[in-house]
Scaffold this motif. Structure first.
Motif, PDB file in Angstrom:
ATOM      1  N   ILE A 136      -7.771   7.438 -11.939  1.00  0.00           N
ATOM      2  CA  ILE A 136      -7.274   6.371 -11.062  1.00  0.00           C
ATOM      3  C   ILE A 136      -5.755   6.395 -10.998  1.00  0.00           C
ATOM      4  O   ILE A 136      -5.157   6.265  -9.932  1.00  0.00           O
ATOM      5  CB  ILE A 136      -7.778   4.999 -11.560  1.00  0.00           C
ATOM      6  CG1 ILE A 136      -9.302   4.938 -11.490  1.00  0.00           C
ATOM      7  CG2 ILE A 136      -7.155   3.861 -10.762  1.00  0.00           C
ATOM      8  CD1 ILE A 136      -9.905   3.702 -12.148  1.00  0.00           C
ATOM      9  N   LEU A 137      -5.127   6.561 -12.146  1.00  0.00           N
ATOM     10  CA  LEU A 137      -3.664   6.568 -12.204  1.00  0.00           C
ATOM     11  C   LEU A 137      -3.106   7.867 -11.627  1.00  0.00           C
ATOM     12  O   LEU A 137      -3.657   8.945 -11.861  1.00  0.00           O
ATOM     13  CB  LEU A 137      -3.196   6.422 -13.651  1.00  0.00           C
ATOM     14  CG  LEU A 137      -3.549   5.113 -14.370  1.00  0.00           C
ATOM     15  CD1 LEU A 137      -3.270   5.244 -15.858  1.00  0.00           C
ATOM     16  CD2 LEU A 137      -2.782   3.946 -13.774  1.00  0.00           C
ATOM     17  N   GLN A 138      -2.023   7.729 -10.882  1.00  0.00           N
ATOM     18  CA  GLN A 138      -1.303   8.888 -10.366  1.00  0.00           C
ATOM     19  C   GLN A 138       0.184   8.660 -10.614  1.00  0.00           C
ATOM     20  O   GLN A 138       0.672   7.530 -10.533  1.00  0.00           O
ATOM     21  CB  GLN A 138      -1.568   9.085  -8.871  1.00  0.00           C
ATOM     22  CG  GLN A 138      -3.012   9.405  -8.523  1.00  0.00           C
ATOM     23  CD  GLN A 138      -3.478  10.762  -9.052  1.00  0.00           C
ATOM     24  OE1 GLN A 138      -2.695  11.720  -9.083  1.00  0.00           O
ATOM     25  NE2 GLN A 138      -4.720  10.841  -9.498  1.00  0.00           N
ATOM     26  N   LEU A 148       3.329   6.758   0.439  1.00  0.00           N
ATOM     27  CA  LEU A 148       3.368   5.298   0.546  1.00  0.00           C
ATOM     28  C   LEU A 148       4.602   4.745  -0.162  1.00  0.00           C
ATOM     29  O   LEU A 148       5.287   3.849   0.353  1.00  0.00           O
ATOM     30  CB  LEU A 148       2.098   4.694  -0.054  1.00  0.00           C
ATOM     31  CG  LEU A 148       1.970   3.177   0.008  1.00  0.00           C
ATOM     32  CD1 LEU A 148       1.954   2.687   1.457  1.00  0.00           C
ATOM     33  CD2 LEU A 148       0.717   2.700  -0.721  1.00  0.00           C
ATOM     34  N   ARG A 149       4.901   5.294  -1.325  1.00  0.00           N
ATOM     35  CA  ARG A 149       6.054   4.809  -2.094  1.00  0.00           C
ATOM     36  C   ARG A 149       7.370   5.134  -1.379  1.00  0.00           C
ATOM     37  O   ARG A 149       8.306   4.333  -1.386  1.00  0.00           O
ATOM     38  CB  ARG A 149       6.042   5.437  -3.481  1.00  0.00           C
ATOM     39  CG  ARG A 149       7.088   4.886  -4.436  1.00  0.00           C
ATOM     40  CD  ARG A 149       6.876   5.446  -5.821  1.00  0.00           C
ATOM     41  NE  ARG A 149       7.817   4.885  -6.775  1.00  0.00           N
ATOM     42  CZ  ARG A 149       7.789   5.153  -8.082  1.00  0.00           C
ATOM     43  NH1 ARG A 149       6.861   5.946  -8.568  1.00  0.00           N
ATOM     44  NH2 ARG A 149       8.666   4.612  -8.890  1.00  0.00           N
ATOM     45  N   ILE A 205      -7.719   8.651  -4.914  1.00  0.00           N
ATOM     46  CA  ILE A 205      -6.457   8.530  -4.198  1.00  0.00           C
ATOM     47  C   ILE A 205      -5.516   9.616  -4.718  1.00  0.00           C
ATOM     48  O   ILE A 205      -5.228   9.680  -5.917  1.00  0.00           O
ATOM     49  CB  ILE A 205      -5.823   7.142  -4.383  1.00  0.00           C
ATOM     50  CG1 ILE A 205      -6.855   6.039  -4.129  1.00  0.00           C
ATOM     51  CG2 ILE A 205      -4.623   6.982  -3.454  1.00  0.00           C
ATOM     52  CD1 ILE A 205      -7.486   6.072  -2.766  1.00  0.00           C
ATOM     53  N   THR A 206      -5.052  10.452  -3.833  1.00  0.00           N
ATOM     54  CA  THR A 206      -4.229  11.587  -4.260  1.00  0.00           C
ATOM     55  C   THR A 206      -2.802  11.152  -4.573  1.00  0.00           C
ATOM     56  O   THR A 206      -2.317  10.134  -4.069  1.00  0.00           O
ATOM     57  CB  THR A 206      -4.189  12.674  -3.176  1.00  0.00           C
ATOM     58  OG1 THR A 206      -3.475  12.175  -2.039  1.00  0.00           O
ATOM     59  CG2 THR A 206      -5.595  13.076  -2.758  1.00  0.00           C
ATOM     60  N   ASN A 207      -2.154  11.952  -5.368  1.00  0.00           N
ATOM     61  CA  ASN A 207      -0.763  11.669  -5.690  1.00  0.00           C
ATOM     62  C   ASN A 207       0.117  11.795  -4.444  1.00  0.00           C
ATOM     63  O   ASN A 207       1.118  11.090  -4.296  1.00  0.00           O
ATOM     64  CB  ASN A 207      -0.271  12.629  -6.782  1.00  0.00           C
ATOM     65  CG  ASN A 207       1.007  12.144  -7.423  1.00  0.00           C
ATOM     66  OD1 ASN A 207       1.078  11.019  -7.913  1.00  0.00           O
ATOM     67  ND2 ASN A 207       2.034  12.988  -7.416  1.00  0.00           N
ATOM     68  N   LEU A 255      -4.636   3.479   2.692  1.00  0.00           N
ATOM     69  CA  LEU A 255      -3.225   3.424   2.306  1.00  0.00           C
ATOM     70  C   LEU A 255      -2.326   4.058   3.362  1.00  0.00           C
ATOM     71  O   LEU A 255      -1.200   3.598   3.591  1.00  0.00           O
ATOM     72  CB  LEU A 255      -3.032   4.117   0.956  1.00  0.00           C
ATOM     73  CG  LEU A 255      -3.680   3.426  -0.248  1.00  0.00           C
ATOM     74  CD1 LEU A 255      -3.354   4.180  -1.531  1.00  0.00           C
ATOM     75  CD2 LEU A 255      -3.249   1.981  -0.367  1.00  0.00           C
ATOM     76  N   LYS A 256      -2.829   5.075   4.026  1.00  0.00           N
ATOM     77  CA  LYS A 256      -2.019   5.720   5.063  1.00  0.00           C
ATOM     78  C   LYS A 256      -1.799   4.810   6.262  1.00  0.00           C
ATOM     79  O   LYS A 256      -0.875   5.030   7.050  1.00  0.00           O
ATOM     80  CB  LYS A 256      -2.676   7.030   5.491  1.00  0.00           C
ATOM     81  CG  LYS A 256      -2.551   8.126   4.438  1.00  0.00           C
ATOM     82  CD  LYS A 256      -3.299   9.393   4.830  1.00  0.00           C
ATOM     83  CE  LYS A 256      -3.193  10.444   3.730  1.00  0.00           C
ATOM     84  NZ  LYS A 256      -3.963  11.672   4.060  1.00  0.00           N
TER      85      LYS A 256
END
Length: 454
Positions: free
Chosen positions: A281-283, A255-256, A247-249, A219-220
């Motif tokens: 999974i959800l952050q 990314l957002r 995947i960390t918050n 993602l980075k």
């Protein structure tokens, strides 16, 4: 019209210009004017895209179009029954033709299943499929879109495919769909993939990938001002193992911030582990737009509450479908006084699609969802037999399934400002009632829509 006008004498550039304003069906009818007009019908600029449908009734037409246009079209979608040997062979024939087309910019497979039935008489056909797909990648001068239709065995070579794409189309590729469907989510091998290859893609805006390959480093790669901003990320969750990287918050937040228009789709497919691990999974910074569960045999109510609490500004669609339990709808028990799906509808003002199949829900809660979302909820799917009502007669109070009255339906219609009725049993996939039935018919078309070109 001037007397004696010779339509065949018109310059071909004018004939082609006339065709460009007509639909394909009207072009075919217009081409009957004369032989010259028929020849102009297949001018390359009139056939940018062809959808090849390989079922028996349309195979002859697709074969004609592949022979006539396959060498110059820019966009191709191949729709076929992957358990039909004749259609599998015809798909390969089209692949061979497209592999020599330097103009191809968009290619997608849309099989009926995530598995292809390879003919025993052609044991090397699988290898030849892969060779043809690699040839398409190598021969194309400007590939923008590539989708494998979730076929698991074709993506056993996904590392090689991504490497080829990075080498040949790093500056042009806009959408890549290498996510799969694994019907046996508890027993499969994870293919190694070098996430550094994704750093080479400068214009990738849409990506479908398995959760197995998702990582912070991947993602980075998209947090780079030199690149186009990622708009769509579709994640398929099957098994969840200890070796999976969380995947960390912070990664999602970075990314957002870099891709403010990013929408994430999360598809759990036959994923019993996925529902259990959903809160991992959800952050909260994940821009979740579409949440779907397909035959996961469970609902994680804590995760549903997390979704409604944290994704109120992003969530657009919510879809759960499962199989009945011994012929009856499944139950869920919430610790809250309010139904979790009513709360979801209240907290998520952008929600426009809601599907809940195989889980019972109270008639008053269905009405509440419709009132909260109103006409913005343009897709609202609840089976009749999953809706229960509290009924009372001389013997006391009892629960009845599918016993809603006209007043119930009218209240929902009034809230949605359109005609609405619950789904009947005939509207539902057979897999809802029969655990042995093919569940793919319930979700493959949805997954294919996720993988359409931008």
């Amino acid at each position: 019209m001037a007397a004696g006008l010779d339509w065949a004498a018109l310059p071909s550039v004018i004939i082609v210009e006339i065709f460009s304003y007509l639909s394909k069906s009207d072009r075919v009818r217009t081409s009957s004017v004369c032989r010259r007009w028929r020849q102009c019908l297949f001018h390359p600029c009139l056939w940018n895209r062809v959808d090849y449908e390989l079922c028996l009734s349309k195979r002859q037409k697709s074969r004609f179009l592949s022979d006539r246009c396959g060498h110059f079209i820019r966009e191709a979608i191949v729709k076929f029954n992957s358990h039909n040997i004749a259609e599998v062979r015809e798909c390969f024939r089209i692949l061979k033709i497209l592999s020599e087309n330097k103009n191809i910019q968009s290619f997608a497979l849309q099989p009926t299943s995530c598995h292809i039935e390879w003919p025993e008489s052609q044991p090397m056909l699988y290898d030849r499929y892969l060779e043809s797909i690699e040839a398409i990648i190598k021969s194309s001068r400007k590939l923008k879109h590539l989708s494998f239709g979730c076929v698991e065995e074709l993506l056993d070579q996904s590392d090689r495919i991504v490497e080829l794409l990075a080498r040949n189309h790093a500056n042009t590729l806009e959408s890549l769909h290498i996510s799969t469907v694994k019907e046996d989510s508890e027993n499969y091998e994870i293919v190694d993939m070098d996430v550094n290859d994704f750093d080479l893609f400068k214009n990738l805006q849409s990506l479908s990938i398995d959760y197995d390959h998702l990582s912070n480093d991947l993602l980075k790669n998209f947090i780079d001002c030199r690149k186009a901003k990622l708009l769509h990320l579709c994640i398929h969750v099957h098994g969840v193992h200890p070796q999976h990287e969380k995947i960390t918050n912070d990664t999602w937040r970075m990314l957002r911030n870099h891709c403010p228009d990013l929408e994430v789709t999360l598809n759990l497919i036959h994923s019993f582990d996925g529902t259990d691990a959903l809160l991992d999974i959800l952050q909260s910074s994940m821009p979740l737009a579409n949440y779907r569960q397909f035959f996961c045999s469970n609902i994680n109510l804590a995760a549903i509450d997390f979704i409604s609490t944290h994704f109120g500004t992003t969530l657009k669609s919510f879809h759960i479908i499962d199989g009945y339990n011994a012929g009856s709808p499944n139950q869920y028990t919430s610790d809250s006084d309010e139904d979790p799906f009513v709360m979801l509808s209240w907290r998520c003002p952008k929600l426009e699609m809601f599907t809940l199949i195989s889980y019972e829900i109270a008639d008053n809660d269905v009405i509440a969802i419709a009132r909260l979302r109103g006409e913005k909820l343009w897709k609202f799917e609840i089976p009749l037999n999953c809706i229960y009502s509290m009924l009372e007669d001389e013997d006391g109070v009892w629960i009845g399934h599918g016993c809603v009255d006209q007043s119930f339906r009218q209240q929902v219609c009034d809230s949605l400002k359109r005609e609405w009725k619950p789904l009947s049993d005939t509207d539902l996939p057979l897999a809802v009632f029969d655990v042995q039935a093919d569940a793919e018919k319930a979700y493959m078309s949805i997954l294919h829509r996720d993988q359409m070109p931008l």
